[in-house]
Scaffold this active site. Sequence first.
Site, PDB file in Angstrom:
ATOM      1  N   CYS A 184       0.837  -1.204   0.000  1.00  0.00           N
ATOM      2  CA  CYS A 184       0.000   0.000   0.000  1.00  0.00           C
ATOM      3  C   CYS A 184       0.869   1.250   0.000  1.00  0.00           C
ATOM      4  CB  CYS A 184      -0.907   0.020   1.223  1.00  0.00           C
ATOM      5  SG  CYS A 184      -2.278  -1.114   1.113  1.00  0.00           S
ATOM      6  N   HIS A 185       0.432   2.231  -0.767  1.00  0.00           N
ATOM      7  CA  HIS A 185       1.106   3.527  -0.790  1.00  0.00           C
ATOM      8  C   HIS A 185       0.664   4.353   0.416  1.00  0.00           C
ATOM      9  CE1 HIS A 185       1.124   2.210  -5.006  1.00  0.00           C
ATOM     10  NE2 HIS A 185       2.204   2.957  -5.144  1.00  0.00           N
ATOM     11  N   MET A 239      -8.167  -0.015   0.735  1.00  0.00           N
ATOM     12  CA  MET A 239      -7.424  -0.727   1.777  1.00  0.00           C
ATOM     13  C   MET A 239      -7.460   0.024   3.099  1.00  0.00           C
ATOM     14  SD  MET A 239      -6.691  -3.520   0.441  1.00  0.00           S
ATOM     15  CE  MET A 239      -5.848  -4.126   1.879  1.00  0.00           C
ATOM     16  N   GLU A 240      -7.459   1.340   3.048  1.00  0.00           N
ATOM     17  CA  GLU A 240      -7.541   2.130   4.265  1.00  0.00           C
ATOM     18  C   GLU A 240      -8.890   1.929   4.947  1.00  0.00           C
ATOM     19  OE1 GLU A 240      -4.151   3.453   2.026  1.00  0.00           O
ATOM     20  OE2 GLU A 240      -6.192   3.038   1.395  1.00  0.00           O
ATOM     21  N   ASP A 264     -11.812  -6.393  21.792  1.00  0.00           N
ATOM     22  CA  ASP A 264     -10.852  -6.242  22.885  1.00  0.00           C
ATOM     23  C   ASP A 264     -11.493  -5.622  24.123  1.00  0.00           C
ATOM     24  OD1 ASP A 264      -8.197  -6.131  24.136  1.00  0.00           O
ATOM     25  OD2 ASP A 264      -8.381  -3.966  23.848  1.00  0.00           O
TER      26      ASP A 264
END
Length: 161
Positions: free
Chosen positions: A78-79, A114-115, A129
């Site tokens: 990824c950039h 992707m982000e 969590d």
Amino acid sequence: MSSEQLTHFNEQGRAHMVDVTDKAETKRLAIVKSQIHMRAETLRRIQEGSIGKGDVLAVAQVAGIMAAKKTADLIPMCHPLPLTGIDISFEVENEQTLSFRVKVKTTGVTGVEMEALTAAQVVGLTIYDMCKAIDKDMVLGPTYLEQKQGGKSGDYRRESE
């Protein structure tokens, strides 16, 4: 190049970061939807704010924003991108399902799918969590791209969930 041809390999068949030097800047948008399934009591306590670790949705929202900004540090090809907007919203689907949408924007030479996907996964992991002490049976997903805008491949909208 066909849309099915992979671009993350060089002439030797080895992985490389795609060269986007000559691509035109466009407005980019990606929207990802995900959800987490849990016991009704767990979701009720999230809504009431009675989880001992704090405001679950506020922490998950900040974690998702941080994850979107760190995607290039986590996904090797990824950039790094100057993100111009990140928004995360939550919706109770039913007494056991909390869904969330991540919207990521930029103006640049490569997309922000992707982000948005990374942010969505981290939102779910953060909720897990913060609630695992009372509900270890939570299930994340599905997580998927709902919509994207911009770029050479054009716009995309998922037809069904």
